[in-house]
Design a protein around this motif. Sequence first.
Motif, mmCIF file in Angstrom:
data_model
loop_
_atom_site.group_PDB
_atom_site.id
_atom_site.type_symbol
_atom_site.label_atom_id
_atom_site.label_comp_id
_atom_site.label_asym_id
_atom_site.label_seq_id
_atom_site.Cartn_x
_atom_site.Cartn_y
_atom_site.Cartn_z
ATOM 1 N N MET A 119 0.842 -1.194 0.000
ATOM 2 C CA MET A 119 0.000 0.000 0.000
ATOM 3 C C MET A 119 0.880 1.248 0.000
ATOM 4 S SD MET A 119 -3.219 0.773 -0.031
ATOM 5 C CE MET A 119 -3.938 -0.742 0.591
ATOM 6 N N VAL A 120 0.588 2.196 -0.897
ATOM 7 C CA VAL A 120 1.372 3.418 -0.995
ATOM 8 C C VAL A 120 0.961 4.391 0.093
ATOM 9 C CG1 VAL A 120 1.946 5.384 -2.448
ATOM 10 C CG2 VAL A 120 1.659 3.123 -3.481
ATOM 11 N N GLU A 121 1.933 4.856 0.859
ATOM 12 C CA GLU A 121 1.668 5.839 1.904
ATOM 13 C C GLU A 121 2.075 7.211 1.392
ATOM 14 O OE1 GLU A 121 0.236 5.319 4.731
ATOM 15 O OE2 GLU A 121 0.179 3.128 4.726
ATOM 16 N N CYS A 122 1.289 8.218 1.657
ATOM 17 C CA CYS A 122 1.666 9.564 1.270
ATOM 18 C C CYS A 122 1.338 10.516 2.408
ATOM 19 C CB CYS A 122 0.975 9.991 -0.015
ATOM 20 S SG CYS A 122 -0.822 10.020 0.070
ATOM 21 N N LYS A 123 2.207 11.494 2.616
ATOM 22 C CA LYS A 123 2.041 12.433 3.710
ATOM 23 C C LYS A 123 0.965 13.469 3.389
ATOM 24 C CE LYS A 123 6.806 11.865 5.323
ATOM 25 N NZ LYS A 123 8.095 12.526 5.594
ATOM 26 N N THR A 124 0.963 13.935 2.132
ATOM 27 C CA THR A 124 -0.032 14.909 1.707
ATOM 28 C C THR A 124 -1.144 14.187 0.962
ATOM 29 O OG1 THR A 124 1.651 16.621 1.478
ATOM 30 C CG2 THR A 124 -0.454 16.981 0.364
ATOM 31 N N LYS A 125 -2.372 14.391 1.410
ATOM 32 C CA LYS A 125 -3.512 13.757 0.763
ATOM 33 C C LYS A 125 -4.294 14.791 -0.043
ATOM 34 C CE LYS A 125 -4.216 9.937 3.997
ATOM 35 N NZ LYS A 125 -5.225 9.212 4.807
ATOM 36 N N PHE A 126 -4.410 14.539 -1.337
ATOM 37 C CA PHE A 126 -5.186 15.446 -2.182
ATOM 38 C C PHE A 126 -6.689 15.292 -1.927
ATOM 39 C CE2 PHE A 126 -1.306 15.488 -4.833
ATOM 40 C CZ PHE A 126 -1.182 16.853 -5.032
ATOM 41 N N TYR A 127 -7.112 14.117 -1.458
ATOM 42 C CA TYR A 127 -8.544 13.845 -1.286
ATOM 43 C C TYR A 127 -8.778 13.261 0.113
ATOM 44 C CZ TYR A 127 -7.271 13.877 -6.185
ATOM 45 O OH TYR A 127 -6.704 14.211 -7.386
ATOM 46 N N PRO A 128 -8.588 14.078 1.130
ATOM 47 C CA PRO A 128 -8.640 13.560 2.510
ATOM 48 C C PRO A 128 -10.002 13.008 2.915
ATOM 49 C CG PRO A 128 -8.616 15.976 2.489
ATOM 50 C CD PRO A 128 -8.331 15.533 1.096
ATOM 51 N N ASN A 129 -11.063 13.392 2.199
ATOM 52 C CA ASN A 129 -12.397 12.912 2.574
ATOM 53 C C ASN A 129 -12.802 11.631 1.845
ATOM 54 O OD1 ASN A 129 -12.861 15.192 4.245
ATOM 55 N ND2 ASN A 129 -13.330 16.410 2.431
ATOM 56 N N CYS A 130 -11.927 11.146 0.958
ATOM 57 C CA CYS A 130 -12.260 9.966 0.154
ATOM 58 C C CYS A 130 -11.344 8.798 0.506
ATOM 59 C CB CYS A 130 -12.144 10.291 -1.334
ATOM 60 S SG CYS A 130 -12.698 8.945 -2.407
ATOM 61 N N ASP A 131 -11.934 7.675 0.837
ATOM 62 C CA ASP A 131 -11.176 6.475 1.189
ATOM 63 C C ASP A 131 -11.301 5.458 0.053
ATOM 64 O OD1 ASP A 131 -9.935 4.311 2.273
ATOM 65 O OD2 ASP A 131 -11.179 4.172 4.069
ATOM 66 N N GLY A 132 -10.307 5.421 -0.816
ATOM 67 C CA GLY A 132 -10.328 4.491 -1.941
ATOM 68 C C GLY A 132 -10.184 3.039 -1.528
ATOM 69 N N ASN A 133 -9.783 2.807 -0.282
ATOM 70 C CA ASN A 133 -9.580 1.430 0.172
ATOM 71 C C ASN A 133 -10.871 0.619 0.204
ATOM 72 O OD1 ASN A 133 -6.773 1.655 0.583
ATOM 73 N ND2 ASN A 133 -7.103 2.653 2.561
ATOM 74 N N VAL A 134 -12.038 1.288 0.190
ATOM 75 C CA VAL A 134 -13.286 0.512 0.192
ATOM 76 C C VAL A 134 -13.399 -0.340 -1.069
ATOM 77 C CG1 VAL A 134 -14.498 2.163 1.668
ATOM 78 C CG2 VAL A 134 -14.625 2.418 -0.828
ATOM 79 N N TRP A 135 -12.670 0.058 -2.141
ATOM 80 C CA TRP A 135 -12.680 -0.725 -3.384
ATOM 81 C C TRP A 135 -11.667 -1.858 -3.353
ATOM 82 C CZ3 TRP A 135 -16.622 -0.498 -6.369
ATOM 83 C CH2 TRP A 135 -17.311 0.702 -6.596
ATOM 84 N N LEU A 136 -10.752 -1.859 -2.402
ATOM 85 C CA LEU A 136 -9.641 -2.808 -2.414
ATOM 86 C C LEU A 136 -9.837 -3.970 -1.447
ATOM 87 C CD1 LEU A 136 -6.697 -0.238 -2.501
ATOM 88 C CD2 LEU A 136 -7.930 -1.274 -4.409
ATOM 89 N N ARG A 137 -10.998 -4.074 -0.866
ATOM 90 C CA ARG A 137 -11.240 -5.125 0.122
ATOM 91 C C ARG A 137 -11.484 -6.472 -0.567
ATOM 92 N NH1 ARG A 137 -15.503 -1.568 3.726
ATOM 93 N NH2 ARG A 137 -13.968 -0.128 4.592
ATOM 94 N N SER A 138 -11.106 -7.513 0.143
ATOM 95 C CA SER A 138 -11.333 -8.876 -0.331
ATOM 96 C C SER A 138 -12.113 -9.653 0.711
ATOM 97 C CB SER A 138 -9.997 -9.581 -0.614
ATOM 98 O OG SER A 138 -9.339 -9.009 -1.729
ATOM 99 N N CYS A 139 -13.276 -10.139 0.297
ATOM 100 C CA CYS A 139 -14.080 -10.986 1.176
ATOM 101 C C CYS A 139 -13.354 -12.314 1.367
ATOM 102 C CB CYS A 139 -15.459 -11.215 0.551
ATOM 103 S SG CYS A 139 -16.496 -12.388 1.451
ATOM 104 N N GLU A 140 -13.233 -12.743 2.606
ATOM 105 C CA GLU A 140 -12.527 -13.990 2.918
ATOM 106 C C GLU A 140 -13.472 -15.075 3.417
ATOM 107 O OE1 GLU A 140 -9.752 -12.563 5.750
ATOM 108 O OE2 GLU A 140 -8.594 -11.393 4.279
ATOM 109 N N VAL A 141 -14.645 -14.683 3.881
ATOM 110 C CA VAL A 141 -15.608 -15.649 4.420
ATOM 111 C C VAL A 141 -16.985 -15.338 3.829
ATOM 112 C CG1 VAL A 141 -16.683 -16.633 6.482
ATOM 113 C CG2 VAL A 141 -14.304 -15.825 6.573
ATOM 114 N N GLU A 142 -17.559 -16.270 3.097
ATOM 115 C CA GLU A 142 -18.903 -16.091 2.564
ATOM 116 C C GLU A 142 -19.924 -16.126 3.700
ATOM 117 O OE1 GLU A 142 -18.915 -18.127 -1.798
ATOM 118 O OE2 GLU A 142 -18.764 -19.491 -0.086
ATOM 119 N N VAL A 143 -21.042 -15.444 3.485
ATOM 120 C CA VAL A 143 -22.151 -15.475 4.439
ATOM 121 C C VAL A 143 -23.260 -16.305 3.808
ATOM 122 C CG1 VAL A 143 -23.810 -14.115 5.772
ATOM 123 C CG2 VAL A 143 -21.511 -13.206 5.347
ATOM 124 N N THR A 144 -23.266 -17.592 4.123
ATOM 125 C CA THR A 144 -24.264 -18.485 3.526
ATOM 126 C C THR A 144 -25.547 -18.529 4.342
ATOM 127 O OG1 THR A 144 -23.229 -20.353 4.650
ATOM 128 C CG2 THR A 144 -22.520 -19.897 2.392
#
Length: 509
Positions: free
Chosen positions: A1-26
């Motif tokens: 994961m790239v870390e940056c000190k200055t955030k151009f978009y401090p109110n936006c968390d792009g990590n919500v797109w990078l998640r991986s489900c590990e356990v299905e909910v059957t």
Amino acid sequence: MVECKTKFYPNCDGNVWLRSCEVEVTDPLDGLITGEFPSWLQGTLLRNGPGSLKVGSMRFQHLFDSSALLHRFCIHNGHVTYQCRFLQSNTYKKNHAANRIVVAEFGTAAVPDPCHTIFHRIAALFKPGESISDNAMISLYSFGDEIYAFTEGPVIHRINPVTLDTMERKNLTKNVALLHHTSHPHVMSNGDVYNVGMSVVRGRVLHVIVKFPFTENGDMFAEARVVASLKPRWAINPAYMHTFGMTEKYFVILEQPLSLSLVGLVWSQLTDQPLSSSLDWYPEPETHIVLLDRESGKEVKRYRTETLFFLHIINCFENDGNVVVDVCAYKDAKVIDAMYIHAIESMQSNADYAEWFRGRPKRLEMSLAAPPLTRVEPKLLADLGCETPRINYDLHNGRPYRYFYAVSSDVDAENPGTIIKVDTVTGETKSWWEKDCYPSEPIFVPSPHAKEEDEGVVLSALVSGADECEVCLLLLDARELRERARAYFRTPSPAPKCLHGWFLPATRE
């Protein structure tokens, strides 16, 4: 994961797109309810989207490559439950059996298979339904009483809307000669389904409209037939399209200057390279709007407009001798680059990232009496980010309408996770947002016996930036876009953000 000190978009968390489900909910999880779900709202909201970026020690490179994850929110007598399961596509099975990425995706190359000689690869070119990834992680649509998961390849998957089991793999090349089709067919009020795809007819590549006629007890796929065709503007570089439009008399095709190189496509298939390597953006050519007559299937009118890129058409309709096309428009195709995983990870240090995502709802209004290739100037419907648009589909798809709902595409906004409502007549807008909360495509559900176009509710699946194991179903009043109720769920592993879905009333489950 790239870390940056200055955030151009401090109110936006792009990590919500990078998640991986590990356990299905059957087994369905019971939701913690706030507010009140109306008693008339009974049914299931099905969702589809990226589920996992991981295969063994490997990782997909583009959001469109992530393994398809199906979600189910069941609403019954004011209670809501949640489930999620991975689509059991051939691609998913092959990758997990090998514990690595062995099927090339949109933006990810496959690990070379030493058992596949050049002759195997050439033979595969003639079986696109088997050689191209069938990871159907974009959308869900109904064919009669059945629900299918879609991607842009020629294979769709039937799913069980109660258990989310993958029930059947349907290769459409066996019914109609499609190399690919869009992820967004149109489901008509009488049950007929239409989609646009690409086909080879007598050695020539054509854009074709395929009709799947509704039958009570028959096979809609067996009855599929081509009802319209269009010769591409560029013979071996046909335009890429993710959606198309319909009015009561016309099919509406937007030929944009993002093209699919057929030579590049063959080369990518032979070398296990990603599909995106065969896409080319040309900044000079204008975008063409083409009308095909729904009765004759022939091109009847062609217009041109500014160079633009689009993924989603909002709606199309005829009005007083004009054809109106409303579209979520971008100035170029950089939004596709913005969805590469490395781009999402480095977005906070990329000053141009917000412009890549700067989509706006625009209206193209064309006189049917205008000369061929008349230039049309787009009209801005609202100066707001706009993606995954939805309307009162059952009553207004292909017909005059007033309202649409969408999610914001402005990552530099004060509240990037915003649902918007646009009045296309007055230009008035309404919005709903919550800090560090990211909604999915807002789906309109009309109230029983509704008399107004926006009389009903809007449903949207939410994920939280602060809590990766929280998913919610949000219910908004469709008129004022005020929150009426919410169901909270705690998932056993990260909950990824989804893309598109379908609402099934209780009588359809």
